[in-house]
Motif scaffolding. Sequence first.
Motif, mmCIF file in Angstrom:
data_model
loop_
_atom_site.group_PDB
_atom_site.id
_atom_site.type_symbol
_atom_site.label_atom_id
_atom_site.label_comp_id
_atom_site.label_asym_id
_atom_site.label_seq_id
_atom_site.Cartn_x
_atom_site.Cartn_y
_atom_site.Cartn_z
ATOM 1 N N LEU A 126 0.825 -1.209 0.000
ATOM 2 C CA LEU A 126 0.000 0.000 0.000
ATOM 3 C C LEU A 126 0.859 1.260 0.000
ATOM 4 O O LEU A 126 0.552 2.237 -0.711
ATOM 5 N N LEU A 127 1.924 1.256 0.781
ATOM 6 C CA LEU A 127 2.803 2.426 0.831
ATOM 7 C C LEU A 127 3.353 2.743 -0.551
ATOM 8 O O LEU A 127 3.378 3.902 -0.981
ATOM 9 N N SER A 128 3.759 1.695 -1.276
ATOM 10 C CA SER A 128 4.270 1.874 -2.637
ATOM 11 C C SER A 128 3.212 2.473 -3.550
ATOM 12 O O SER A 128 3.486 3.378 -4.348
ATOM 13 N N GLU A 129 1.976 2.009 -3.429
ATOM 14 C CA GLU A 129 0.892 2.507 -4.273
ATOM 15 C C GLU A 129 0.582 3.971 -3.981
ATOM 16 O O GLU A 129 0.316 4.759 -4.899
ATOM 17 N N VAL A 130 0.603 4.359 -2.712
ATOM 18 C CA VAL A 130 0.338 5.748 -2.349
ATOM 19 C C VAL A 130 1.411 6.664 -2.930
ATOM 20 O O VAL A 130 1.102 7.709 -3.545
ATOM 21 N N PHE A 131 2.674 6.306 -2.768
ATOM 22 C CA PHE A 131 3.744 7.156 -3.287
ATOM 23 C C PHE A 131 3.728 7.191 -4.817
ATOM 24 O O PHE A 131 4.086 8.214 -5.424
ATOM 25 N N ALA A 132 3.323 6.098 -5.456
ATOM 26 C CA ALA A 132 3.222 6.077 -6.918
ATOM 27 C C ALA A 132 2.140 7.041 -7.401
ATOM 28 O O ALA A 132 2.326 7.769 -8.388
ATOM 29 N N VAL A 133 1.001 7.072 -6.710
ATOM 30 C CA VAL A 133 -0.085 7.991 -7.066
ATOM 31 C C VAL A 133 0.379 9.439 -6.902
ATOM 32 O O VAL A 133 0.138 10.294 -7.776
ATOM 33 N N LEU A 134 1.051 9.744 -5.800
ATOM 34 C CA LEU A 134 1.520 11.110 -5.569
ATOM 35 C C LEU A 134 2.544 11.527 -6.617
ATOM 36 O O LEU A 134 2.536 12.672 -7.088
ATOM 37 N N ASP A 136 2.657 10.385 -9.686
ATOM 38 C CA ASP A 136 1.905 10.557 -10.921
ATOM 39 C C ASP A 136 1.165 11.889 -10.945
ATOM 40 O O ASP A 136 0.974 12.488 -12.013
ATOM 41 N N LEU A 137 0.754 12.371 -9.775
ATOM 42 C CA LEU A 137 0.027 13.636 -9.669
ATOM 43 C C LEU A 137 0.958 14.826 -9.469
ATOM 44 O O LEU A 137 0.518 15.921 -9.122
ATOM 45 N N GLN A 138 2.249 14.616 -9.693
ATOM 46 C CA GLN A 138 3.254 15.680 -9.596
ATOM 47 C C GLN A 138 3.350 16.276 -8.199
ATOM 48 O O GLN A 138 3.504 17.489 -8.014
ATOM 49 N N CYS A 139 3.255 15.398 -7.188
ATOM 50 C CA CYS A 139 3.412 15.822 -5.802
ATOM 51 C C CYS A 139 4.766 15.344 -5.288
ATOM 52 O O CYS A 139 5.068 14.144 -5.347
ATOM 53 N N ASN A 140 5.556 16.244 -4.792
ATOM 54 C CA ASN A 140 6.859 15.899 -4.231
ATOM 55 C C ASN A 140 6.725 15.726 -2.725
ATOM 56 O O ASN A 140 6.324 16.659 -2.019
ATOM 57 N N VAL A 141 7.026 14.527 -2.216
ATOM 58 C CA VAL A 141 6.933 14.245 -0.785
ATOM 59 C C VAL A 141 8.188 14.792 -0.097
ATOM 60 O O VAL A 141 9.296 14.330 -0.341
ATOM 61 N N VAL A 142 7.995 15.782 0.761
ATOM 62 C CA VAL A 142 9.106 16.417 1.466
ATOM 63 C C VAL A 142 9.347 15.748 2.809
ATOM 64 O O VAL A 142 10.485 15.518 3.219
ATOM 65 N N GLU A 143 8.266 15.433 3.489
ATOM 66 C CA GLU A 143 8.377 14.794 4.801
ATOM 67 C C GLU A 143 7.134 13.948 5.024
ATOM 68 O O GLU A 143 6.033 14.284 4.583
ATOM 69 N N SER A 144 7.314 12.822 5.719
ATOM 70 C CA SER A 144 6.171 11.954 5.984
ATOM 71 C C SER A 144 6.496 11.004 7.125
ATOM 72 O O SER A 144 7.657 10.649 7.342
ATOM 73 N N LYS A 145 5.444 10.615 7.839
ATOM 74 C CA LYS A 145 5.559 9.541 8.821
ATOM 75 C C LYS A 145 4.379 8.607 8.628
ATOM 76 O O LYS A 145 3.246 9.059 8.393
ATOM 77 N N VAL A 146 4.656 7.324 8.709
ATOM 78 C CA VAL A 146 3.638 6.303 8.478
ATOM 79 C C VAL A 146 3.697 5.301 9.616
ATOM 80 O O VAL A 146 4.773 4.777 9.938
ATOM 81 N N TRP A 147 2.557 5.050 10.249
ATOM 82 C CA TRP A 147 2.452 4.045 11.308
ATOM 83 C C TRP A 147 1.450 2.977 10.898
ATOM 84 O O TRP A 147 0.462 3.262 10.216
ATOM 85 N N THR A 148 1.711 1.753 11.336
ATOM 86 C CA THR A 148 0.733 0.679 11.189
ATOM 87 C C THR A 148 0.491 0.048 12.551
ATOM 88 O O THR A 148 1.395 -0.021 13.390
ATOM 89 N N GLY A 334 10.092 10.858 -7.897
ATOM 90 C CA GLY A 334 9.714 9.452 -7.968
ATOM 91 C C GLY A 334 10.566 8.507 -7.151
ATOM 92 O O GLY A 334 10.393 7.280 -7.226
ATOM 93 N N LEU A 335 11.499 9.057 -6.346
ATOM 94 C CA LEU A 335 12.408 8.202 -5.567
ATOM 95 C C LEU A 335 11.636 7.268 -4.635
ATOM 96 O O LEU A 335 11.889 6.054 -4.604
ATOM 97 N N LEU A 336 10.706 7.819 -3.861
ATOM 98 C CA LEU A 336 9.973 6.990 -2.895
ATOM 99 C C LEU A 336 9.144 5.927 -3.587
ATOM 100 O O LEU A 336 9.053 4.783 -3.111
ATOM 101 N N ALA A 337 8.522 6.274 -4.706
ATOM 102 C CA ALA A 337 7.733 5.294 -5.448
ATOM 103 C C ALA A 337 8.617 4.147 -5.927
ATOM 104 O O ALA A 337 8.230 2.968 -5.856
ATOM 105 N N ASP A 338 9.820 4.478 -6.409
ATOM 106 C CA ASP A 338 10.729 3.440 -6.906
ATOM 107 C C ASP A 338 11.219 2.533 -5.784
ATOM 108 O O ASP A 338 11.236 1.303 -5.914
ATOM 109 N N VAL A 339 11.630 3.137 -4.671
ATOM 110 C CA VAL A 339 12.190 2.350 -3.562
ATOM 111 C C VAL A 339 11.129 1.437 -2.953
ATOM 112 O O VAL A 339 11.360 0.241 -2.733
ATOM 113 N N THR A 340 9.954 2.002 -2.667
ATOM 114 C CA THR A 340 8.914 1.169 -2.041
ATOM 115 C C THR A 340 8.347 0.133 -2.999
ATOM 116 O O THR A 340 7.883 -0.916 -2.560
ATOM 117 N N ARG A 341 8.383 0.413 -4.302
ATOM 118 C CA ARG A 341 7.973 -0.617 -5.266
ATOM 119 C C ARG A 341 8.944 -1.791 -5.223
ATOM 120 O O ARG A 341 8.523 -2.966 -5.302
#
Length: 441
Positions: A126-134, A136-148, A334-341
């Motif tokens: 799921l994390l990979s899919e979220v970053f891939a969507v962002l 694709d929508l030209q959103c650059n992730v600057v900072e993030s935290k994810v908990w499960t 696209g770095l995060l999308a590539d790594v998490t994929r």
Amino acid sequence: MEWAAYLDEYEKLVMRMTTPRVMIDNAGCANTTRVMIDSARKHGILLEAVQVLTDLNLSIKKAYISSDGRWFMDVFHVTDLNGNKLTDESVINYIEQSLGTIHDATSKCFDGLTALELTGTDRLGLLSEVFAVLSDLQCNVVESKVWTHRGRIAFLIYVKDCDSGSPIEDSQKIDRIELRLRNLLKGDNDIRSAKTSVSMAVTHTERRLHQMMFADRDYERSPITRTSSDRPIVAVQNCLERGYSVLNIQCKDRTKLLFDVVCTLTDMEYIVFHATVNTAGELAYLEFFIKHTDGTPISSEAEKQRVILCLQAAIQRRASEGVRLELCTADKRGLLADVTRTFRENGLNVTRAEISTTGDTAQNVFYVTDASGNPADSKIIESIRQKIGMSSLKVKELPLIYHQTTEKDEPTVGAGGAVLLSLGSLVWRNLYNLGLIRSFS
């Protein structure tokens, strides 16, 4: 004396009364740095003080908290993550300045960024899919935290537009982002509980994640992979003659533990009047005397059980599962999308992530397990490192909190069947540890 001079003296008196007094002592304890603070009491000030210390990744070995009446007096015994005293003068000065202005404290500034808040059912990739969507929508992730936690996932993602570098303010683009992410989170099984929102939030990131998972009621869900031995022990009893409810917690020690507990109590509208924190070996023992903000103790068995479940969940959300991988490399689109994929294609599940960008460098931390929640195969991890870059992606052992022999002190009181300390002795001992009375023994 002229009236203006009287006003000046009055303002000075008010400032002295309301400005927190902070003292940092490296000589009084053999193994820890002692941070002492006293101030006029207000709701939430304990959380703000603990937040300052935990944001520096300091380990709180002991603490004595007293905020009865109109005054707030605390002592924290802290070390760095390696178990050493604080010797860096810049860190000491920062603590003094930050604690001295906590009445005016503000959250970390995220000016120029748009905040995305997502909650839903966790699943592999799921994390990979979220970053891939962002991406694709030209959103650059600057900072993030994810908990499960217990099959649920919460994201707090700060983004900016890839082309302009500005916050995303176009309402149509925001609607597209929300729609695609909501559909992604819903999947086939989470039509009702998946939530997305876009804001310019300024709340402390980790406090906001607690609030999101609390609102998602993760504390009511059954554990997926944890055993009963992993669950923190939380006991609640009422001290009726004093009007307090007494919480005892025993669990595995880790950094930011006190923040997670105090954050949850604060957001549940409880006030901590007295507390002690002790650590011994790998365990932490915490005791809190609390009341509702209206001055009443916990009043029913149902409320008692809810407090227990919420505190257990708050402690477990941040308990890291899996191998810690640290990525430090040049940032690119696209770095995060590539790594998490790459993680997903190799069957790795991300249980927690911390994404940050400093200048042109991405500094990211991922905790990964296999698809079943078991430790990841070392051969798979080495294969992933070769694909991403051996020098960029490094395996780090889970940071072992340095545990020293507890300095001679009062006996540690565990939770669940332990004998509660009397309120009188607790207050007397805290006053002694705060340096307000002397020992006559």
